[in-house]
Each structure stands twice: as structure tokens, then as C-alpha cells.
Design an enzyme around this catalytic site. Structure first.
Site, short mmCIF file in Angstrom:
data_model
loop_
_atom_site.label_atom_id
_atom_site.label_comp_id
_atom_site.label_asym_id
_atom_site.label_seq_id
_atom_site.Cartn_x
_atom_site.Cartn_y
_atom_site.Cartn_z
CD GLU A 52 3.84 -13.27 17.82
OE1 GLU A 52 4.19 -12.15 17.44
OE2 GLU A 52 2.64 -13.62 17.90
CB CYS A 60 2.51 -9.09 7.26
SG CYS A 60 3.29 -9.22 5.66
CE LYS A 69 -1.95 -8.61 -1.08
NZ LYS A 69 -2.16 -7.85 0.15
CG HIS A 463 10.60 -1.25 -26.77
ND1 HIS A 463 9.32 -0.76 -26.62
CD2 HIS A 463 10.62 -1.90 -27.97
CE1 HIS A 463 8.59 -1.08 -27.67
NE2 HIS A 463 9.35 -1.79 -28.51
P1 NAI Z 1 -9.16 0.72 4.78
O1 NAI Z 1 -9.09 1.82 5.75
O2 NAI Z 1 -8.24 0.67 3.61
O3 NAI Z 1 -10.64 0.65 4.18
C1 NAI Z 1 -11.78 0.54 5.00
C2 NAI Z 1 -12.95 1.05 4.19
O4 NAI Z 1 -14.14 0.77 4.90
C3 NAI Z 1 -12.90 2.54 3.96
O5 NAI Z 1 -13.10 2.78 2.59
C4 NAI Z 1 -14.04 3.07 4.81
O6 NAI Z 1 -14.64 4.21 4.26
C5 NAI Z 1 -15.00 1.88 4.80
N1 NAI Z 1 -15.92 1.81 5.92
C6 NAI Z 1 -15.64 2.04 7.22
N2 NAI Z 1 -16.76 1.81 7.97
C7 NAI Z 1 -17.74 1.42 7.10
C8 NAI Z 1 -19.08 1.02 7.25
N3 NAI Z 1 -19.67 0.98 8.45
N4 NAI Z 1 -19.80 0.67 6.14
C9 NAI Z 1 -19.21 0.70 4.93
N5 NAI Z 1 -17.95 1.08 4.74
C10 NAI Z 1 -17.20 1.41 5.81
O7 NAI Z 1 -9.08 -0.61 5.66
P2 NAI Z 1 -8.96 -2.13 5.21
O8 NAI Z 1 -9.29 -2.28 3.77
O9 NAI Z 1 -9.74 -2.90 6.20
O10 NAI Z 1 -7.43 -2.38 5.41
C11 NAI Z 1 -6.84 -2.19 6.70
C12 NAI Z 1 -5.42 -1.74 6.56
O11 NAI Z 1 -4.65 -2.77 6.00
C13 NAI Z 1 -5.33 -0.53 5.64
O12 NAI Z 1 -5.02 0.59 6.40
C14 NAI Z 1 -4.24 -0.85 4.69
O13 NAI Z 1 -3.16 0.04 4.89
C15 NAI Z 1 -3.76 -2.23 5.05
N6 NAI Z 1 -3.76 -3.04 3.85
C16 NAI Z 1 -2.83 -2.84 2.91
C17 NAI Z 1 -2.85 -3.60 1.78
C18 NAI Z 1 -1.83 -3.43 0.77
O14 NAI Z 1 -0.96 -2.62 0.91
N7 NAI Z 1 -1.90 -4.19 -0.29
C19 NAI Z 1 -3.85 -4.60 1.52
C20 NAI Z 1 -4.78 -4.69 2.53
C21 NAI Z 1 -4.73 -3.93 3.64
#
Ligand code: NAI
Length: 485
Positions: A52, A60, A69, A463
Site C-alpha cells: 500500500e 473509501c 457520508k 409497525h
Molecule cells: P458517476 O458515473 O456516478 O457520475 C458521473 C456523472 O458525470 C454522470 O452522470 C455523467 O453523465 C456526468 N458527466 C460525465 N462527463 C461530464 C461532463 N463533461 N460534463 C457534465 N457531466 C458529465 O461518477 P461519480 O459520481 O463521479 O462517482 C464515481 C463512482 O463512485 C461511481 O461509479 C459510483 O459507483 C461511486 N460512488 C458510489 C457512491 C455510493 O454508492 N454512495 C457515492 C459516490 C460514488
């Protein structure tokens, strides 16, 4: 796809290298996929080395889920205190000292880091500080921060180097005007205004948190809807809530660049539009961290986006070399990394194992209102030509939601349509509203058990609880409901 071979990666596959310490498993990367591999392998008595370069816990724990969170909880406390008068609790209007929020976040992260490090020691996992690179013959070269090199060798190798935020042209990350999640989660004070580029999971969480804490937020999303991966009805609830709370959401817009000046920066987007803000937050996805991970002749392949190629058993190709987590093209979720780690370790132990069903993993997005889902969306099902029966039930009728004062949102259940038109097995459950990330568990089990509404409705929901909304929706899908028609 062929079944995994028992005890993949035997000793005979190693090259002679007398100096290298040898382990049953060498893991590169100590994030969720890597540390889950090491803990699970350690609990089975395997000798494990984890390489690492930063701190175990990975994105995370240090720069992702946990700190995000924590700040969303700060926003929730602020909302609760702001709304206290409605419950007869008299308080003055709260203010936020984000430096204290940052301190609290760090305490939580440090405690979890200490706990994880202790657990890894208990399992006799050996941690090597430095950057790992896989060479041929199951040898991993570790470059320490002082530049010194050492080599270790694993009967099995697990690549789990994770991901970093993606960036976009015209928005160089400078830590002042343009930030990614890495920088946002280290802020000690909040900007007055922000543009969030990307309305996905991270974008919506940051937009929600910042807006609740008084930041003027504009979300710019390239695709036609907010939360493009979510069911449309769910995304609509979030979009309505954002609008009500003063968050400007622009969808279907391209951003072209920004010009910093004394009073902030001017962001250009769409058809000649612009907005002046203090800060730009880029949240357009994450890219795998595969560069410099592989030396010559490892036989491991990387796709055009940088993801390490694996089959459903997480095998990269060469015997005994696996990959997991954000480094591979599966949902970028910590808990998916945990599940992939277990798939790998079970193969190493020659135990029977089932691959991860990526179409039915649990998703949780912790913006306000929260989103949680599993399985097919209504659009996915219809696009796939599946006949479905859909039932939605809003939280507005749920007694606990009324008590909480959080009635925004709903549960939507998608079932396969039987030949007689009735609802068959559950294909997807999509929730938006209070504490839905904590309610998803039984929906997740139902979908993965391929349960029918009759089978799920036979179980009692306590409930008054928020979970009654899921129970009532499923009961209604049997053809007759209590409160839901
Ligand atoms: P994401 O893939 O969820 O969202 C990225 C967004 O940016 C998409 O809606 C896309 O259409 C948009 N986008 C891409 N290029 C763009 C541009 N040039 N201009 C405007 N919009 C654009 O990715 P995000 O939110 O960065 O998260 C990354 C990863 O982290 C995700 O795949 C998700 O699985 C994970 N994650 C999970 C969470 C959870 O489970 N609570 C919370 C945060 C992230």
C-alpha cells in the site's frame, strides 16, 4: 465461461528468486477490495502481504464513502436543528463551523483506520509501504517512498490498485478553483457558491450536502437527466427536492471551460451560458489506476479505458493472478470490492464459489433524499423487452415518515409479468426517501432470491417503520393491498 481451477496459481508457476519473501497471497492496494482479500485470506490461515503506497482503507475510508457520508451527516444534523421548532424544540438558527466538521470527520476516519490496521495485524497480514508493480513470475516489486526497492513473491497475486477521479479538459484541478472529491473532502471551510460538474452519485451527494449547509449550488450534467443510472421516477424525486431547496440543475449541457478572476471563476457551459462561482467541483466518474502497475511479460491485459481485464471469477488470465475493485470494469462500489475479494479467496482455497451477480448488487446514494436500489430499472426492463408489472408507493402515507417529517420519496417495485397478467418474481426495487440506504437489505435479498410478491408479502414488517412502505407495495403486487391499492 470455464469453472475456476482448484487452488489456482500453484507453487510450480513461480520463477526461482531466492531473495524474495514468499506469501500465499500478495495484494497490491489496501482499499476495500485489497483489505477484504487480506482479511478473508488471513482468517483462513493464508499468509498475506499487502502493498500500500498510502494508508490501508483506500479511497473509501480516506477520500470517499466514509468522509462523504460524515459530511452528509453534518448536513442532516443542520437540517434537523433548523427544523426543530416544528417539533416544539426552540433553538436559534444554527450556523456551521466546517473546520469542526472536518475534525470530526478525521476522528471517525482515524478510528476506523486504526481498527482496520489492528484487524489486519491480528490476521497476520504483513503490510509493505510503497508502490507495488507486478513483474513476471508472481513477483511484486515494491518501491518505498525513499526510492528503495524490494521484491516479494506470491503464490497468488491480487491486483486491487483502485481508481482516481476523472478530470475533463478545460478544468485542470488546482485545489483552489477546481476541486475533485479528493480536495472537497479536505476542506476546512465551505465556498459561498459552487458548480458541480456531473450529476451522478458523487455530484448529487456533494450538491445536496453543500446546499443544505448554505452553499449556492449549480449542477451541470451532460446527460438528459440527473442520476442517469437510476430509475427515472427516483431521479425525478431527487431533482424536485433539489429544485425546492434552491439547487439549480441543468441537464443535457456540455461545459467548455472556466476563467478564474478575483471574485471566483466564470464557468462556461451550454450554448454560450455562464455562471460565476467560488469553486468548481468535478465529479464525472473515476478512472482505474492501472498505469505503472504492470511490468513486462505479466500476461495481464488492460482495456482501452485502463481497466484490468478479468473474467467473472476475477481471473486476469495468467494462473493465480486476480484483480478486483475499482481497477476492473465492475460497479465502483466498496461492497462490490468486498464480494469480489471473497470470490478470489475462495478459489485460492479451492472452495466452491459463485461469481458476483453484477446486475443485482445493492446501490446507495446518500444525498437528501437518499436513493437505494437493486436490480432492473423500469426503463432497463422495457428496453430488454421484458413485460413488467410496476407498483409505486409514496412515503407520504407512511406513519413513521410522517413522525419524522420526511415524507418525500417512494418505493417502486418492478416485477416480471406472468402470463395471467399478475406480478411474478421481483426484478428490481428502487427507493428514494428517508433512510432508504438502511432499508434496501430486504429488497436486495428478495431480488437476489428471485422471490415473488406472495413470498415476500408473507413476511411481517414491524409497525410503525419506514420499511412498511416496501411491505405494502409488495402486498399490493399480490393483487390486494392493505393501505396501497
Ligand atoms: P458517476 O458515473 O456516478 O457520475 C458521473 C456523472 O458525470 C454522470 O452522470 C455523467 O453523465 C456526468 N458527466 C460525465 N462527463 C461530464 C461532463 N463533461 N460534463 C457534465 N457531466 C458529465 O461518477 P461519480 O459520481 O463521479 O462517482 C464515481 C463512482 O463512485 C461511481 O461509479 C459510483 O459507483 C461511486 N460512488 C458510489 C457512491 C455510493 O454508492 N454512495 C457515492 C459516490 C460514488
Amino acid at each position: 465461461m470455464s469453472e475456476p481451477r482448484a487452488g489456482a496459481g500453484g507453487k510450480e508457476s513461480l520463477q526461482a528468486d531466492g531473495d524474495a519473501a514468499e506469501f500465499d497471497v500478495v495484494v497490491i492496494g489496501g482499499g476495500p477490495a485489497g483489505y477484504a482479500t487480506s482479511l478473508y485470506a488471513g482468517s483462513a490461515g493464508l499468509s498475506v502481504a499487502v502493498v500500500e503506497k498510502d494508508k490501508v482503507g483506500g479511497t473509501c475510508l480516506h477520500r470517499g464513502c466514509i468522509p462523504a457520508k460524515e459530511f452528509l451527516e453534518t448536513a442532516a444534523v443542520y437540517r434537523t436543528v433548523s427544523g426543530a421548532k416544528e417539533f416544539g424544540v426552540q433553538v436559534s438558527q444554527p450556523t456551521v463551523d466546517f473546520a469542526i466538521s472536518q475534525d470530526r470527520k478525521q476522528k471517525v476516519v482515524d478510528q476506523l483506520h486504526k481498527g482496520l490496521s489492528g484487524l489486519m495485524r491480528q490476521r497476520k497480514n504483513q503490510t509493505f509501504e510503497g508502490t507495488g508493480r507486478l513483474l513476471g513470475g508472481h513477483v511484486v516489486e515494491v518501491t518505498a517512498t525513499d526510492g528503495s526497492l524490494r521484491r516479494i513473491r506470491g503464490r497468488n497475486i491480487v491486483l486491487a490498485a483502485g481508481s482516481v477521479p476523472r478530470t475533463i479538459p478545460g478544468f485542470a484541478v488546482d485545489g483552489r478553483y477546481v476541486l475533485t472529491s479528493d480536495e472537497v473532502l479536505s476542506l476546512t471551510s465551505l465556498p459561498r457558491s459552487a458548480v458541480v460538474i456531473g450529476g451522478g452519485a458523487i455530484g448529487c451527494e456533494f450538491a445536496s450536502m453543500m446546499s443544505d449547509l448554505g452553499v449556492r449550488v449549480t449542477v451541470l450534467e451532460a446527460l438528459p437527466k440527473l442520476l442517469p443510472g437510476c430509475d427515472r421516477d427516483v431521479a425525478d424525486v431527487v431533482a424536485r427536492s433539489f429544485k425546492k431547496r434552491g439547487i439549480t440543475v441543468r441537464t443535457g449541457v456540455a461545459v467548455s471551460g472556466h476563467e478564474p478572476h478575483e471574485s471566483g471563476t466564470t464557468v462556461r457551459f451550454g450554448d454560450g451560458e455562464q455562471v460565476v462561482v467560488d469553486t468548481v467541483i468535478v465529479s464525472v466518474g473515476r478512472r482505474p489506476l492501472s498505469e505503472d502497475l504492470l511490468g513486462e511479460g505479466t500476461g495481464v491485459e488492460v482495456d482501452e479505458r485502463g481497466f484490468v481485464k478479468v473474467d467473472e471469477w476475477m481471473r486476469t488470465g495468467p494462473d493465480g493472478v486476480f484483480a478486483a475493485g475499482d481497477l476492473v470494469a465492475t460497479p465502483q462500489l466498496a461492497h462490490v470490492g468486498f464480494a469480489e475479494a471473497i470470490v478470489i479467496v475462495k478459489q485460492i482455497l479451492s472452495e466452491s464459489v459463485t461469481p458476483v451477480n453484477y446486475g443485482a448488487v445493492p446501490w446507495g446514494i446518500y444525498c437528501h433524499p437518499e436513493v437505494a436500489f437493486v436490480g432492473l430499472t423500469e426503463e432497463d426492463a422495457r428496453t430488454a423487452g421484458i413485460d413488467v408489472v410496476v407498483k409505486k408507493d409514496p412515503f407520504g402515507g407512511n406513519s413513521r415518515a410522517k413522525i419524522l417529517g420526511e415524507t418525500e420519496g417512494m418505493v417502486k417495485v418492478i416485477c416480471e409479468k406472468r402470463p395471467d397478467g399478475s406480478a411474478g418474481r421481483l426484478l428490481g426495487v428502487h427507493m428514494v426517501g428517508p433512510w432508504v440506504t438502511e432499508q434496501l437489505g430486504q429488497a436486495y435479498l428478495s431480488v437476489n432470491w428471485e422471490a415473488t410478491p406472495e413470498e415476500v408479502a408473507a413476511f411481517i414488517q414491524p409497525h410503525p417503520t419506514l420499511s412498511e412502505t416496501f411491505g405494502e407495495t409488495v402486498l399490493a403486487l399480490t393483487g390486494r393491498g392493505l393501505h396501497v391499492g
